[in-house]
Write a protein that holds these residues in place. Structure first.
Motif, PDB file in Angstrom:
ATOM      1  N   ILE A   1       5.292  -1.958  13.594  1.00  0.00           N
ATOM      2  CA  ILE A   1       5.209  -2.542  12.253  1.00  0.00           C
ATOM      3  C   ILE A   1       3.774  -2.496  11.735  1.00  0.00           C
ATOM      4  O   ILE A   1       3.536  -2.106  10.584  1.00  0.00           O
ATOM      5  N   ILE A   2       2.806  -2.869  12.569  1.00  0.00           N
ATOM      6  CA  ILE A   2       1.398  -2.823  12.148  1.00  0.00           C
ATOM      7  C   ILE A   2       0.998  -1.394  11.792  1.00  0.00           C
ATOM      8  O   ILE A   2       0.288  -1.156  10.814  1.00  0.00           O
ATOM      9  N   SER A   3       1.467  -0.438  12.558  1.00  0.00           N
ATOM     10  CA  SER A   3       1.168   0.961  12.273  1.00  0.00           C
ATOM     11  C   SER A   3       1.730   1.362  10.909  1.00  0.00           C
ATOM     12  O   SER A   3       1.067   2.042  10.113  1.00  0.00           O
ATOM     13  N   PHE A   4       2.952   0.926  10.603  1.00  0.00           N
ATOM     14  CA  PHE A   4       3.557   1.201   9.297  1.00  0.00           C
ATOM     15  C   PHE A   4       2.736   0.542   8.182  1.00  0.00           C
ATOM     16  O   PHE A   4       2.447   1.161   7.162  1.00  0.00           O
ATOM     17  N   LEU A   5       2.340  -0.720   8.389  1.00  0.00           N
ATOM     18  CA  LEU A   5       1.565  -1.434   7.370  1.00  0.00           C
ATOM     19  C   LEU A   5       0.214  -0.759   7.136  1.00  0.00           C
ATOM     20  O   LEU A   5      -0.238  -0.629   5.993  1.00  0.00           O
ATOM     21  N   ASN A   6      -0.425  -0.308   8.218  1.00  0.00           N
ATOM     22  CA  ASN A   6      -1.705   0.408   8.076  1.00  0.00           C
ATOM     23  C   ASN A   6      -1.530   1.696   7.282  1.00  0.00           C
ATOM     24  O   ASN A   6      -2.343   2.034   6.424  1.00  0.00           O
ATOM     25  N   SER A   7      -0.460   2.413   7.568  1.00  0.00           N
ATOM     26  CA  SER A   7      -0.172   3.656   6.862  1.00  0.00           C
ATOM     27  C   SER A   7       0.033   3.394   5.373  1.00  0.00           C
ATOM     28  O   SER A   7      -0.476   4.119   4.516  1.00  0.00           O
ATOM     29  N   PHE A   8       0.763   2.325   5.048  1.00  0.00           N
ATOM     30  CA  PHE A   8       0.987   1.973   3.651  1.00  0.00           C
ATOM     31  C   PHE A   8      -0.328   1.600   2.969  1.00  0.00           C
ATOM     32  O   PHE A   8      -0.623   2.048   1.865  1.00  0.00           O
ATOM     33  N   LYS A   9      -1.152   0.787   3.639  1.00  0.00           N
ATOM     34  CA  LYS A   9      -2.392   0.305   3.024  1.00  0.00           C
ATOM     35  C   LYS A   9      -3.372   1.431   2.734  1.00  0.00           C
ATOM     36  O   LYS A   9      -4.138   1.351   1.779  1.00  0.00           O
ATOM     37  N   LYS A  10      -3.345   2.500   3.521  1.00  0.00           N
ATOM     38  CA  LYS A  10      -4.244   3.635   3.275  1.00  0.00           C
ATOM     39  C   LYS A  10      -4.013   4.234   1.888  1.00  0.00           C
ATOM     40  O   LYS A  10      -4.913   4.816   1.304  1.00  0.00           O
ATOM     41  N   LYS A  11      -2.801   4.082   1.364  1.00  0.00           N
ATOM     42  CA  LYS A  11      -2.457   4.676   0.069  1.00  0.00           C
ATOM     43  C   LYS A  11      -2.728   3.731  -1.104  1.00  0.00           C
ATOM     44  O   LYS A  11      -2.535   4.105  -2.240  1.00  0.00           O
ATOM     45  N   THR A  12      -3.153   2.503  -0.817  1.00  0.00           N
ATOM     46  CA  THR A  12      -3.410   1.548  -1.895  1.00  0.00           C
ATOM     47  C   THR A  12      -4.825   1.726  -2.435  1.00  0.00           C
ATOM     48  O   THR A  12      -5.669   2.374  -1.811  1.00  0.00           O
ATOM     49  N   GLU A  13      -5.076   1.131  -3.608  1.00  0.00           N
ATOM     50  CA  GLU A  13      -6.397   1.240  -4.236  1.00  0.00           C
ATOM     51  C   GLU A  13      -7.476   0.527  -3.435  1.00  0.00           C
ATOM     52  O   GLU A  13      -8.637   0.929  -3.452  1.00  0.00           O
ATOM     53  N   HIS A  14      -7.118  -0.564  -2.763  1.00  0.00           N
ATOM     54  CA  HIS A  14      -8.092  -1.357  -2.014  1.00  0.00           C
ATOM     55  C   HIS A  14      -7.598  -1.556  -0.573  1.00  0.00           C
ATOM     56  O   HIS A  14      -7.137  -2.634  -0.207  1.00  0.00           O
ATOM     57  N   PRO A  15      -7.715  -0.505   0.263  1.00  0.00           N
ATOM     58  CA  PRO A  15      -7.142  -0.580   1.613  1.00  0.00           C
ATOM     59  C   PRO A  15      -7.788  -1.629   2.520  1.00  0.00           C
ATOM     60  O   PRO A  15      -7.208  -1.997   3.534  1.00  0.00           O
ATOM     61  N   ASP A  16      -8.977  -2.114   2.157  1.00  0.00           N
ATOM     62  CA  ASP A  16      -9.654  -3.095   3.011  1.00  0.00           C
ATOM     63  C   ASP A  16      -9.333  -4.537   2.620  1.00  0.00           C
ATOM     64  O   ASP A  16      -9.772  -5.468   3.288  1.00  0.00           O
ATOM     65  N   GLU A  17      -8.574  -4.713   1.536  1.00  0.00           N
ATOM     66  CA  GLU A  17      -8.248  -6.068   1.085  1.00  0.00           C
ATOM     67  C   GLU A  17      -6.819  -6.431   1.481  1.00  0.00           C
ATOM     68  O   GLU A  17      -5.957  -5.566   1.611  1.00  0.00           O
TER      69      GLU A  17
END
Length: 197
Positions: free
Chosen positions: A137-153
């Motif tokens: 699940i964390i791996s999926f969430l990390n993959s999703f966040k990489k595509k967002t405008e603010h991946p560190d937030e």
């Protein structure tokens, strides 16, 4: 990078509107078109006889999808549906391949895109054999966040627990239990049933 919209239109692409849950193409269907999303989002997935689904990819405005079979005369390996009302440019395979032949920079882009997809599939395979649901699940969430405008937030995760189960190959009950553990260990935050990561 995406293929320039004006170039696609000049080569005969048409914009088609798809309603939420409308099928764009089915698994096993002949691959005859290049697709590029103008607005909305698309999910590609496989399902088995029992109805269990596994998400192969999620695509958003600016993304293209379903291209690999165009290069090797194969059928689509997954089903694609609109996950919200979407407008998608559709270009015939022969005109798409002509664009590729005439534009080395676009060839390089697709070579890079396919390398990333192969790398991502290898990582996904590793995650599937890892038996810890929290890791998957964390791996999926990390993959999703990489595509967002603010991946560190910290970000609101716009997927249901069922959708996360489909993407990770887990049962929804397992996903629910895993999120409880992740919340307790402060790896995710759950506020009013919404997941933040």
């Amino acid at each position: 990078m995406q293929i320039d919209i004006d170039l696609l239109y000049s080569c005969g692409a048409v914009a088609k509107k798809y309603k939420k849950h409308e099928v764009i193409f089915d698994e096993g269907e002949a691959a005859n078109f290049y697709y590029q999303i103008l607005d909305g989002s698309v999910r590609m997935y496989n399902s088995n006889e029992e109805g269990k689904e596994f998400t192969q990819g999620l695509f958003y405005a600016g993304d293209s999808f379903g291209e690999p079979p165009l290069f090797i005369n194969e059928t689509y390996p997954s089903k694609a549906i609109a996950i919200q009302d979407s407008t998608i440019l559709k270009l015939s395979k022969d005109k798409f391949l002509k664009i590729i032949d005439e534009n080395p920079s676009i060839q390089k882009y697709f070579l890079n895109l396919f390398a990333h997809k192969i790398h991502s599939k290898a990582k996904t395979s590793k995650e599937i054999i890892n038996q810890k649901p929290e890791y998957r699940i964390i791996s999926f969430l990390n993959s999703f966040k990489k595509k967002t405008e603010h991946p560190d937030e910290k970000t609101l995760i716009p997927f249901t627990r069922q959708e996360i189960a489909d993407f990770t190959g887990l049962r929804v009950e397992t996903v629910i239990r895993a999120f409880t553990k992740l919340n307790q260990s402060h790896k995710v935050e759950i506020i009013h049933h919404k997941i933040y990561y």
